[in-house]
Design a protein around this motif. Structure first.
Motif, PDB file in Angstrom:
ATOM      1  N   THR A 169       0.864  -1.173   0.000  1.00 24.71           N
ATOM      2  CA  THR A 169       0.000   0.000   0.000  1.00 24.71           C
ATOM      3  C   THR A 169       0.903   1.226   0.000  1.00 24.71           C
ATOM      4  N   LYS A 170       0.477   2.319  -0.598  1.00 21.08           N
ATOM      5  CA  LYS A 170       1.364   3.466  -0.777  1.00 21.08           C
ATOM      6  C   LYS A 170       1.279   4.482   0.356  1.00 21.08           C
ATOM      7  N   LEU A 171       0.381   4.282   1.303  1.00 24.56           N
ATOM      8  CA  LEU A 171       0.279   5.139   2.485  1.00 24.56           C
ATOM      9  C   LEU A 171       0.424   4.254   3.720  1.00 24.56           C
ATOM     10  N   HIS A 172       1.335   4.540   4.634  1.00 27.62           N
ATOM     11  CA  HIS A 172       2.282   5.648   4.539  1.00 27.62           C
ATOM     12  C   HIS A 172       3.661   5.171   4.087  1.00 27.62           C
ATOM     13  N   SER A 173       3.779   3.901   3.789  1.00 29.51           N
ATOM     14  CA  SER A 173       5.062   3.312   3.421  1.00 29.51           C
ATOM     15  C   SER A 173       4.840   2.361   2.253  1.00 29.51           C
ATOM     16  N   PHE A 174       5.874   2.203   1.409  1.00 33.25           N
ATOM     17  CA  PHE A 174       5.753   1.363   0.214  1.00 33.25           C
ATOM     18  C   PHE A 174       7.038   0.559   0.083  1.00 33.25           C
ATOM     19  N   GLY A 175       6.917  -0.756   0.160  1.00 27.54           N
ATOM     20  CA  GLY A 175       8.092  -1.610   0.094  1.00 27.54           C
ATOM     21  C   GLY A 175       8.514  -2.092   1.467  1.00 27.54           C
ATOM     22  N   PRO A 176       9.737  -2.617   1.590  1.00 26.17           N
ATOM     23  CA  PRO A 176      10.210  -3.097   2.893  1.00 26.17           C
ATOM     24  C   PRO A 176      10.213  -1.956   3.916  1.00 26.17           C
ATOM     25  N   MET A 177       9.733  -2.240   5.123  1.00 27.27           N
ATOM     26  CA  MET A 177       9.609  -1.229   6.161  1.00 27.27           C
ATOM     27  C   MET A 177      10.689  -1.423   7.223  1.00 27.27           C
ATOM     28  N   GLY A 178      11.599  -0.482   7.305  1.00 27.60           N
ATOM     29  CA  GLY A 178      12.608  -0.498   8.341  1.00 27.60           C
ATOM     30  C   GLY A 178      12.268   0.484   9.448  1.00 27.60           C
ATOM     31  N   LEU A 179      13.265   0.845  10.247  1.00 27.99           N
ATOM     32  CA  LEU A 179      13.026   1.732  11.387  1.00 27.99           C
ATOM     33  C   LEU A 179      12.410   3.061  10.965  1.00 27.99           C
ATOM     34  N   GLU A 180      12.919   3.641   9.888  1.00 25.29           N
ATOM     35  CA  GLU A 180      12.409   4.947   9.459  1.00 25.29           C
ATOM     36  C   GLU A 180      10.927   4.887   9.160  1.00 25.29           C
ATOM     37  N   ASP A 181      10.456   3.746   8.642  1.00 25.38           N
ATOM     38  CA  ASP A 181       9.042   3.601   8.289  1.00 25.38           C
ATOM     39  C   ASP A 181       8.153   3.389   9.501  1.00 25.38           C
ATOM     40  N   LEU A 182       8.753   3.190  10.671  1.00 29.04           N
ATOM     41  CA  LEU A 182       7.990   3.103  11.915  1.00 29.04           C
ATOM     42  C   LEU A 182       7.943   4.454  12.620  1.00 29.04           C
ATOM     43  N   THR A 183       8.263   5.511  11.889  1.00 28.20           N
ATOM     44  CA  THR A 183       8.143   6.876  12.389  1.00 28.20           C
ATOM     45  C   THR A 183       7.289   7.685  11.425  1.00 28.20           C
ATOM     46  N   THR A 184       6.923   8.875  11.860  1.00 20.51           N
ATOM     47  CA  THR A 184       6.306   9.857  10.984  1.00 20.51           C
ATOM     48  C   THR A 184       7.081  11.155  11.180  1.00 20.51           C
ATOM     49  N   THR A 185       6.626  12.241  10.581  1.00 18.26           N
ATOM     50  CA  THR A 185       7.313  13.512  10.772  1.00 18.26           C
ATOM     51  C   THR A 185       6.341  14.571  11.271  1.00 18.26           C
ATOM     52  N   LYS A 186       6.862  15.486  12.066  1.00 24.73           N
ATOM     53  CA  LYS A 186       6.085  16.659  12.466  1.00 24.73           C
ATOM     54  C   LYS A 186       6.832  17.900  12.002  1.00 24.73           C
ATOM     55  N   PHE A 187       6.079  18.996  11.822  1.00 26.13           N
ATOM     56  CA  PHE A 187       6.689  20.267  11.475  1.00 26.13           C
ATOM     57  C   PHE A 187       7.237  20.931  12.733  1.00 26.13           C
ATOM     58  N   ILE A 188       8.418  21.500  12.602  1.00 27.43           N
ATOM     59  CA  ILE A 188       8.977  22.317  13.672  1.00 27.43           C
ATOM     60  C   ILE A 188       9.262  23.695  13.097  1.00 27.43           C
ATOM     61  N   VAL A 189       8.996  24.741  13.881  1.00 27.12           N
ATOM     62  CA  VAL A 189       9.103  26.117  13.392  1.00 27.12           C
ATOM     63  C   VAL A 189       9.872  26.947  14.415  1.00 27.12           C
ATOM     64  N   TYR A 190      10.946  27.614  13.970  1.00 28.77           N
ATOM     65  CA  TYR A 190      11.732  28.512  14.806  1.00 28.77           C
ATOM     66  C   TYR A 190      11.420  29.950  14.410  1.00 28.77           C
ATOM     67  N   GLY A 191      10.999  30.741  15.372  1.00 28.70           N
ATOM     68  CA  GLY A 191      10.702  32.133  15.098  1.00 28.70           C
ATOM     69  C   GLY A 191      11.440  33.070  16.034  1.00 28.70           C
ATOM     70  N   ASP A 192      11.226  34.363  15.840  1.00 30.15           N
ATOM     71  CA  ASP A 192      11.844  35.382  16.673  1.00 30.15           C
ATOM     72  C   ASP A 192      10.817  36.516  16.875  1.00 30.15           C
ATOM     73  N   GLY A 193       9.621  36.097  17.298  1.00 29.88           N
ATOM     74  CA  GLY A 193       8.592  37.077  17.576  1.00 29.88           C
ATOM     75  C   GLY A 193       7.647  37.331  16.433  1.00 29.88           C
ATOM     76  N   GLN A 194       7.733  36.565  15.336  1.00 30.57           N
ATOM     77  CA  GLN A 194       6.858  36.805  14.185  1.00 30.57           C
ATOM     78  C   GLN A 194       5.384  36.570  14.546  1.00 30.57           C
ATOM     79  N   VAL A 195       4.507  37.402  14.011  1.00 30.37           N
ATOM     80  CA  VAL A 195       3.070  37.184  14.120  1.00 30.37           C
ATOM     81  C   VAL A 195       2.472  37.260  12.739  1.00 30.37           C
ATOM     82  N   ARG A 196       1.348  36.595  12.550  1.00 33.78           N
ATOM     83  CA  ARG A 196       0.740  36.553  11.218  1.00 33.78           C
ATOM     84  C   ARG A 196      -0.074  37.810  10.975  1.00 33.78           C
ATOM     85  N   GLU A 197       0.123  38.394   9.820  1.00 32.93           N
ATOM     86  CA  GLU A 197      -0.613  39.607   9.454  1.00 32.93           C
ATOM     87  C   GLU A 197      -2.034  39.246   9.045  1.00 32.93           C
TER      88      GLU A 197
END
Length: 418
Positions: free
Chosen positions: A390-418
Motif C-alpha cells: 500500500t502506498k500510504l504511509h510506506s511502500f516496500g520493505p519497512m525499516g526503522l524509518e518507516d515506523l516513524t512519521t514527521t512533524k513540522f517544527i518552526v523557529y521564530g523570533d517574535g513573528q506574528v501573522r498579518e
C-alpha cells in the motif's frame, strides 16, 4: 474481566507507556536491546521448555513438519534471535532526525522532524522469533508495541515477551510499552482492531487470509500486502547469461516467499533463442512450467497456462510463462495481474531500463537483478517489520524509518501573522 475489557486495558496502558518510551534517548534504547539479547540467551532453558509445550500441542493438532519447524526454538535459533536484537541496537536511530529545513520570507525557519508513530499492533502467525524481532524494531523507533501471535506459539511468545518485559522493568522503562495479548481466542484480535483511540497502526504478518481478515475488521490503519505476484521481463536486449541466472535465482532459491518469481515474460524477438534454454534449466531443477501458446511452441513439455495462472502466487516450484510483443505488453500484463510487490527487467538497453523503472509502479523495481532482493536487510535497512504494497504511509520493505512519521517544527523570533 472480559476479553474486550482486558484488550482495552492493555491498549490504554500501552498508550501511556508510549509517552515515556518516546522520551528515551538512543543510548538507553540500545542498552535495553542489548540487555534483552543477553537475557534471552541466559534464559534459553526456559524458552526451550515453553517451546516444547507448543511443539507437543502442534503435533497433537497434526501440524505439518514445515509448520513445526517454524515453531521450533533451540540454542542456535535463540542465539539468532539475540543476534537480531543486537543488530537492531546497532542501527541508526531515526527518532529526532530533522529531515529538511527551509527559511520563509518572514525569517521563520521551518523543518520536519522524525517522531514515533505511537502504539503499533502486530498480528502474526507461527514464528516465535517475530515476537522479539517486531518488538525490537518498534521499541528502537520509540513506539510502544502490542503483539498478538498465533495460538500455535502461545507458550513461546509469552515466555519471550516476559523476559523482554523483565529487562524493561529492571531499567525503569514501563513494561506496558511491550505488551502481548495473552489469550488465543479470535475475539482478542477483533477487540484489538477496535482500539482506534489508543493504537495508531496495525501490521499483520502472515498469509493472505489473515491479512484480509485484519483489513476487513480493523478501525485502525493497516499496513499490508496480500500476496507477491512477482514478474521478470526478459527484454529483446537481454543478456541471456544474466537472464538465466536471475530467473533461476528468483524462482528456485526459496520459492515459498513473497518476493519469489511467479510469472516470466519474454519478448517475442528472443523467444526462439531463450525459451528452450531457460525451460530446460528450470525443468531440470524441478520447476513445473505453465505457458501460453507461443511459449509452448518452444517448450512443448510445458503445461497450458490458464487465465488464473497469470494472477497466481504459487509459493512453490511452478512458474507461469508468457511471450509478449513488446515492453508495452509486458507493462500492461504487470499492471493487470501484478500485486505491486517486485518486478525486474533484464536488458542491456539503458532507455528500456529507465522506462521500466518509470512506468512500473510496484514497491520494488529492479534492473538486471533478482526479485529476491526486495527485502529490508538486502536493501540496506538492517531489518524490516514487513513489506507494504500500500502506498500510504510506506511502500516496500519497512525499516526503522518507516515506523516513524514527521512533524513540522518552526523557529521564530517574535513573528506574528498579518
Amino acid at each position: 474481566m472480559t476479553i474486550a475489557a482486558q484488550v482495552a486495558q492493555i491498549a490504554a496502558e500501552a498508550r501511556q507507556a508510549s509517552l515515556a518510551l518516546a522520551r528515551l534517548g538512543t543510548a538507553a534504547k540500545n542498552r535495553m536491546l542489548s540487555a534483552m539479547a543477553a537475557a534471552l540467551e541466559a534464559r534459553s532453558g526456559l524458552l526451550m521448555a515453553e517451546n516444547a509445550k507448543d511443539l507437543e500441542a502442534g503435533r497433537a493438532k497434526g501440524l505439518s513438519a514445515a509448520m513445526l519447524d517454524r515453531l521450533m526454538l533451540d540454542e542456535k535459533r535463540i542465539a539468532g534471535v539475540a543476534a537480531a536484537l543486537r543488530e537492531v541496537a546497532a542501527l541508526p536511530d531515526p527518532v529526532g532526525e530533522v529531515t529538511k529545513m527551509w527559511k520563509r520570507p518572514n525569517d521563520l525557519l521551518v523543518g520536519k522532524m522524525r517522531i514515533p508513530l505511537g502504539v503499533i499492533g502486530i498480528i502474526y502467525e507461527a514464528r516465535p522469533n517475530v515476537t522479539a524481532d517486531a518488538a525490537a524494531l518498534c521499541l528502537k523507533a520509540g513506539n510502544a508495541v502490542i503483539l498478538r501471535g498465533g495460538s500455535e506459539a502461545i507458550h513461546s511468545n509469552c515466555a519471550i515477551a516476559g523476559i523482554l518485559q523483565g529487562v524493561m522493568s529492571g531499567m525503569g522503562i514501563p513494561a506496558a510499552a511491550l505488551s502481548l495479548i495473552p489469550f488465543t481466542e479470535r475475539e482478542g484480535v477483533l477487540e484489538m482492531l477496535k482500539q482506534e483511540e489508543t493504537i495508531d497502526l496495525i501490521i499483520p504478518r502472515g498469509g493472505e487470509s489473515l491479512i484480509r481478515f485484519v483489513v476487513e475488521n480493523s478501525r485502525i490503519p493497516v499496513i499490508k500486502h496480500y500476496k507477491g505476484v512477482c514478474h521478470v521481463y526478459v527484454d529483446a536486449a537481454a543478456d541471456f547469461d544474466k537472464a538465466e541466472a536471475i530467473v533461476v535465482n528468483a524462482k528456485v532459491q526459496r520459492p515459498g516467499v513473497c518476493n519469489a518469481l511467479e510469472t516470466l515474460l519474454i519478448h517475442k524477438d528472443v523467444a526462439a533463442a531463450f525459451i528452450p534454454r531457460i525451460a530446460a534449466r528450470l525443468q531440470g531443477l524441478g520447476v513445473e512450467l505453465r505457458g501460453d501458446e507461443e511459449f509452448r511452441r518452444y517448450a512443448p513439455t510445458a503445461q497450458p497456462a490458464t487465465e488464473e495462472d497469470w494472477a497466481a502466487e504459487y509459493l512453490e516450484l511452478i512458474l507461469a510463462c508468457r511471450v509478449v510483443d513488446n515492453m508495452d505488453a509486458a507493462i500492461d500484463h504487470i499492471n493487470r495481474y501484478g500485486s505491486l510487490h517486485s518486478e525486474a527487467i533484464i536488458t542491456a538497453d539503458y532507455g528500456n531500463a529507465q522506462r521500466f523503472i518509470r512506468e512500473v509502479n510496484s514497491s520494488c523495481v529492479l534492473i538486471n537483478a533478482s526479485t529476491r532482493f526486495n527485502d529490508g536487510n538486502q536493501l540496506g535497512l538492517g531489518a524490516e517489520i514487513g513489506i507494504s504494497t500500500t502506498k500510504l504511509h510506506s511502500f516496500g520493505p519497512m525499516g526503522l524509518e518507516d515506523l516513524t512519521t514527521t512533524k513540522f517544527i518552526v523557529y521564530g523570533d517574535g513573528q506574528v501573522r498579518e
